[in-house]
Write an enzyme that holds these catalytic residues in place. Structure first.
Site, PDB file in Angstrom:
ATOM      1  N   HIS A 108      56.683  49.061  42.979  1.00  0.00           N
ATOM      2  CA  HIS A 108      57.786  48.283  42.407  1.00  0.00           C
ATOM      3  C   HIS A 108      58.270  47.201  43.362  1.00  0.00           C
ATOM      4  CE1 HIS A 108      58.030  50.401  38.823  1.00  0.00           C
ATOM      5  NE2 HIS A 108      58.801  51.426  39.185  1.00  0.00           N
ATOM      6  N   ARG A 165      36.284  40.276  31.438  1.00  0.00           N
ATOM      7  CA  ARG A 165      35.256  41.209  31.916  1.00  0.00           C
ATOM      8  C   ARG A 165      35.615  42.590  31.388  1.00  0.00           C
ATOM      9  NH1 ARG A 165      37.289  38.463  36.332  1.00  0.00           N
ATOM     10  NH2 ARG A 165      35.892  36.884  37.173  1.00  0.00           N
ATOM     11  N   GLU A 201      23.647  32.052  33.153  1.00  0.00           N
ATOM     12  CA  GLU A 201      23.748  32.399  34.572  1.00  0.00           C
ATOM     13  C   GLU A 201      22.396  32.704  35.197  1.00  0.00           C
ATOM     14  OE1 GLU A 201      26.051  35.998  35.044  1.00  0.00           O
ATOM     15  OE2 GLU A 201      25.429  36.754  33.092  1.00  0.00           O
ATOM     16  N   ASN A 240      28.546  31.754  39.696  1.00  0.00           N
ATOM     17  CA  ASN A 240      28.211  32.625  40.829  1.00  0.00           C
ATOM     18  C   ASN A 240      26.764  33.089  40.766  1.00  0.00           C
ATOM     19  OD1 ASN A 240      30.782  32.308  41.623  1.00  0.00           O
ATOM     20  ND2 ASN A 240      31.461  34.386  41.141  1.00  0.00           N
ATOM     21  N   ASP A 241      26.390  33.712  39.658  1.00  0.00           N
ATOM     22  CA  ASP A 241      25.016  34.195  39.534  1.00  0.00           C
ATOM     23  C   ASP A 241      24.029  33.047  39.385  1.00  0.00           C
ATOM     24  OD1 ASP A 241      25.448  36.805  39.991  1.00  0.00           O
ATOM     25  OD2 ASP A 241      25.386  37.469  37.908  1.00  0.00           O
ATOM     26  N   CYS A 279      32.941  29.584  33.670  1.00  0.00           N
ATOM     27  CA  CYS A 279      33.883  30.630  34.010  1.00  0.00           C
ATOM     28  C   CYS A 279      33.707  31.140  35.439  1.00  0.00           C
ATOM     29  CB  CYS A 279      33.807  31.784  33.011  1.00  0.00           C
ATOM     30  SG  CYS A 279      32.165  32.497  32.855  1.00  0.00           S
TER      31      CYS A 279
END
Lengths: 568, 87
Positions: free
Chosen positions: A186, A293, A428, A451-452, A499
Site C-alpha cells: 500500500h 500478453r 517477428e 525484439n524477436d 508493439c
C-alpha cells in the site's frame, strides 16, 4: 550508499525524519470487569471510525478514489461482526480490552500471512496497521503524526503503514524510505499516487540514516545517498527539477490526439500483461491496447486456466477500454518462457523450437479453450486476435479454421460474439517479414514485434555477452525488413502496428512515420512521451531523414546520424 | 436450510471490494450464511474470514443459508457472485 527497491519514480533530496514506531505496550490484566472493558473498547472503536472516515475522505479527495478505498477497507474490517464477537467473547472471559483485541488481531495476522497468496498476505499488513492504531487509542499513546512535517522532509521508517502514508502531506515530503515493503504494498501505491519518490526494502535504514541528515532518494534506481557531497546534491537537485518539469510537460499531452506536426493521425496504444494493466493505459491516455500478453494467465499456477477464467480476464480488459481496440496475443509460450505444467521438454535451441503458435497448434485443446474465451469476450468490446511467431500462411489459415469451428459451436449455443473479429499476425520472424505480401492477403492486420525480429534477423542472442553488441534494431537489415513489412501492409490496405519498445524510441519514430506505420504500441509510461515525439515531426522532414538513413551501410553510421538528426 | 453450488467467475475472485460488498450485503440477513470452499466452511458475513479463505476466480463454492429469510439471502448471494460483483 544504501540500496533498496525504487517503487515510486522521481528524485528527492531532503532531511531525514525517522518515524519511530510508538510504544504501544501495555500490562495485560486478567479478571477485568467485562462491562468496563467492553465500554473502553467501543469508545476506542468510535474514535477509530471517526478518524478513519475523515482520513478516507481526505485521501479520496487529495490522492484518489482507489487510494481512499484502502482506508475504507480498514473501517470495513473493523466492522466485521465475527471479529467483534470474538473480541467480546475474550473480554467476557476477563481479558482486558487490549489483550482481547490484540489476540484476535494476531489470529488473523497469522492466518493471512500463512496463505500463499500475495493479496491475502498484504491484508496482514492492514490488520497490523489497524492493531497499532487501536492499541494506540486504548493505551493513550501518541501515534506517529506525519501530517505536520517540515518542508523538504524525507520520511524514514521500518514499515510505513497505509494509514501513516495516507497522512503524509505531499507538499512537504520529498522522499520515502522504508526497511520493509515491495512494489505492491500500500505504501508504494500511495507514494506513486502522490508522486513522492520512494525506495522500500532498504536494510537497516532506520539505523543507518540519522535524524536531520541530508539524504538523496533515487526512486528510479532504488539508491539512497546519505550525506551527499555538494556536487552530488547539485546533480540530484538538477535531476529532480528536470524530472518534475518533464512530468509536467508530458501532462500537457493528455487528451490530445496523436498526430504529426502536419496533422497525420496515428494510433497510440499500450502494451499490457494483465487486465488490471489496462487501467494504467487509460490513466496515461492510451488509445487502445496494441499487445495484451496472455502468458501471465498461465503462469504461477499448477494447471491451465479454464475457459471462464480466461473469458473474464479478456472481458475485463475490454470493458476497461470501453470500445477501444484491444489486440490480444494468443499464448506465446516456450523459448525462454517456461510453464512447468505444460510439459515442455528442454530443447537444444528453444528459440528455434517448439513455442508460441507451433505449440498451440499441436495442443489444440488448450488452444481452443483460449480461442473460445477470446471469441466469447469479443462481445464486450473491440477485440482483435494476434498470432505470435508465424512463419507461414498455413499457420494463419489453421488458426482461422479453428476459430470458425468455435464460432459455429457458439452459434448453436446461442452465445453472442463479434462476427467481424479481426485476426492479425505478429511479424517477428524473418520468414514472416519476407513473405509479408503473402500474409497480408489473409491477415486483417500486422503488428511488428521488434525484439524477436531483431534477434532472429541478426541471428543474435541478446543474452550472450560475446555477441550482444550485434543486437540493434537500427541495423540496416532490420530497418529494411521493417520498411518492407509496412510497405506490404499498405499495398494490401491492412493496418500495421509495432508493439516492441522500438516504437517508443525517439530515434526510430521519424523512420516509422516516414514508412507509414499506423499504430504505435508502447508501455504505459512511454505513451505521453511517444505522443510528444510524434508531434515533433512532419511527414516531409521524416521522409528526408528516412531517405538519408536508408542510404547508409552500417548500424554504426545509422545510429550516429540519427543521434544528430533527431537531437532537439 | 437452502444451498447452491456455483463457480466464481469474476477475475479478481473475492478480493477486497467483492468481499466487502458480499459481507455487507449478507450482514443484513438474520439467517446464518456460510461459504463452503476447499473442504472448509467460511462465515459469509465476516469479511476477515472471507479474505482468509482466499477464494479466487474459478473456485467452485457452495453458499449455504440457514434460518430466517434464508431463500432471500441465497438469492442475493447467488446474484452477486453470478454477476461478477459488477466488475
Amino acid at each position: 550508499m544504501l540500496k533498496g527497491i525504487g517503487v515510486s519514480k522521481g528524485y528527492g533530496i531532503g532531511r531525514v525524519v525517522i518515524a519511530t514506531e510508538s510504544d504501544i505496550s501495555y500490562v495485560s490484566a486478567e479478571n477485568c470487569d467485562p462491562a468496563v472493558e467492553r465500554e473502553r473498547f467501543n469508545k476506542a472503536l468510535e474514535i477509530f471510525f471517526d478518524k478513519n472516515t475523515k482520513l478516507a475522505q481526505k485521501v479520496t479527495e487529495t490522492v484518489g478514489e482507489k487510494e481512499g478505498e484502502i482506508i475504507t477497507g480498514h473501517i470495513v474490517m473493523m466492522q466485521d461482526p465475527y471479529m467483534r464477537s470474538e473480541i467480546e467473547k475474550s473480554i467476557d472471559e476477563g481479558h482486558c480490552a487490549e489483550a482481547a483485541f490484540e489476540g484476535v488481531c494476531n489470529t488473523f495476522i497469522d492466518m493471512f500471512s500463512s496463505v500463499d497468496d500475495e493479496f491475502t498476505k498484504q491484508r496482514a499488513v492492514d490488520v497490523k496497521d489497524i492493531k497499532t492504531e487501536i492499541l494506540g487509542i486504548l493505551t493513550g499513546t501518541e501515534t506517529v503524526d506525519l501530517s505536520k512535517l517540515k518542508k523538504g522532509t524525507v520520511v524514514v521508517a521500518k514499515e510505513l503503514t497505509p494509514s501513516m502514508t495516507a497522512c503524509i502531506d505531499k507538499d512537504n515530503v520529498v522522499g520515502i524510505i522504508t526497511e520493509i515493503g515491495s512494489k505492491t504494498s500500500h505504501a508504494a501505491i500511495l507514494a506513486r499516487a502522490m508522486e513522492i519518490p520512494a525506495v522500500l526494502s532498504v536494510a537497516n535504514a532506520t539505523e543507518e540514516l540519522k535524524s536531520d541528515e541530508v539524504v538523496i532518494v533515487n526512486g528510479m534506481t532504488g539508491e539512497i545517498i546519505p550525506n551527499p557531497t555538494n556536487e552530488e546534491s547539485a546533480l540530484y537537485l538538477q535531476k529532480r527539477l528536470e524530472y518534475i518539469s518533464e512530468r509536467e510537460a508530458l501532462s500537457r499531452f493528455v487528451g490530445l490526439p496523436t498526430c504529426t506536426e502536419d496533422g497525420i493521425k496515428v494510433d497510440l496504444f499500450g502494451n499490457i500483461g494483465t487486465p488490471e494493466d489496462a487501467e494504467k493505459i487509460c490513466e496515461y491516455d492510451g488509445e487502445g491496447i496494441g499487445l495484451f500478453r496472455t502468458e501471465f494467465l498461465f503462469m504461477d499456477r499448477d494447471s491451465a486456466p479454464n475457459e471462464n477464467e480466461q473469458f473474464e480476464a479478456y472481458k475485463k480488459a475490454l470493458l476497461v477500454m470501453k470500445g477501444k481496440q484491444v489486440i490480444i496475443r494468443t499464448l506465446d509460450i516456450g523459448g525462454d518462457k517456461d510453464i512447468p505444467y505444460m510439459g515442455l521438454k528442454k530443447e537444444e535451441n528453444p528459440f528455434l523450437g517448439f513455442r508460441a503458435v507451433r505449440y498451440c497448434l499441436k495442443n489444440t485443446d488448450l488452444f481452443c479453450t483460449q480461442l473460445r474465451a477470446l471469441i466469447r469476450a469479443s462481445h464486450y468490446g473491440n477485440l482483435s486476435v494476434m498470432i505470435p511467431l508465424v512463419t507461414g500462411i498455413e499457420e494463419l489459415r489453421e488458426v482461422k479454421k479453428l476459430m470458425k469451428k468455435i464460432m459455429q459451436e457458439l452459434d448453436k449455443e446461442d452465445i453472442p460474439y463479434d462476427k467481424n473479429i479481426k485476426v492479425g499476425v505478429m511479424i517477428e520472424t524473418p520468414a514472416a517479414a519476407i513473405i509479408a505480401d503473402i500474409l497480408a492477403k489473409e491477415a486483417d492486420f500486422f503488428s511488428i514485434g521488434t525484439n524477436d525480429l531483431t534477434g532472429y534477423t541478426l541471428a543474435v542472442d541478446r543474452g550472450n555477452a560475446n555477441v550482444a553488441y550485434l543486437y540493434s534494431t537500427f541495423a540496416p537489415s532490420v530497418l529494411r525488413s521493417i520498411k518492407n513489412i509496412i510497405a506490404e501492409a499498405k499495398k494490401a490496405h491492412i493496418p500495421v502496428g509495432m508493439c516492441g519498445e522500438a516504437a517508443a524510441d525517439p530515434m526510430m519514430i521519424p523512420l516509422l512515420i516516414s514508412f507509414g506505420l499506423d499504430e504505435f504500441s508502447v508501455s504505459a509510461t512511454s505513451i505521453l512521451a511517444t505522443r510528444r515525439e510524434i508531434s515533433r515531426w512532419t511527414k516531409n522532414k521524416a521522409d528526408e531523414i528516412a531517405e538519408r538513413i536508408m542510404s547508409l551501410d552500417t548500424e554504426h553510421h545509422i545510429v550516429a546520424e540519427l543521434e544528430k538528426l533527431t537531437a532537439n | 436450510m437452502v444451498s447452491k453450488k456455483l463457480t466464481v467467475t469474476n477475475s479478481q475472485g473475492f478480493h477486497m471490494r467483492p468481499a466487502m460488498t458480499f459481507a455487507n450485503a449478507m450482514g443484513k440477513y438474520p439467517c446464518e450464511i456460510s461459504i463452503k470452499f476447499n473442504g472448509s466452511e467460511t462465515n459469509g458475513k465476516s469479511i476477515m474470514n472471507i479474505i482468509a479463505a482466499c477464494i479466487k476466480c474459478g473456485a467452485e463454492i457452495e453458499i449455504v443459508c440457514d434460518g430466517e429469510k434464508e431463500q432471500e439471502a441465497l438469492n442475493e448471494a447467488v446474484k452477486m457472485i453470478e454477476s461478477g460483483f459488477g466488475e
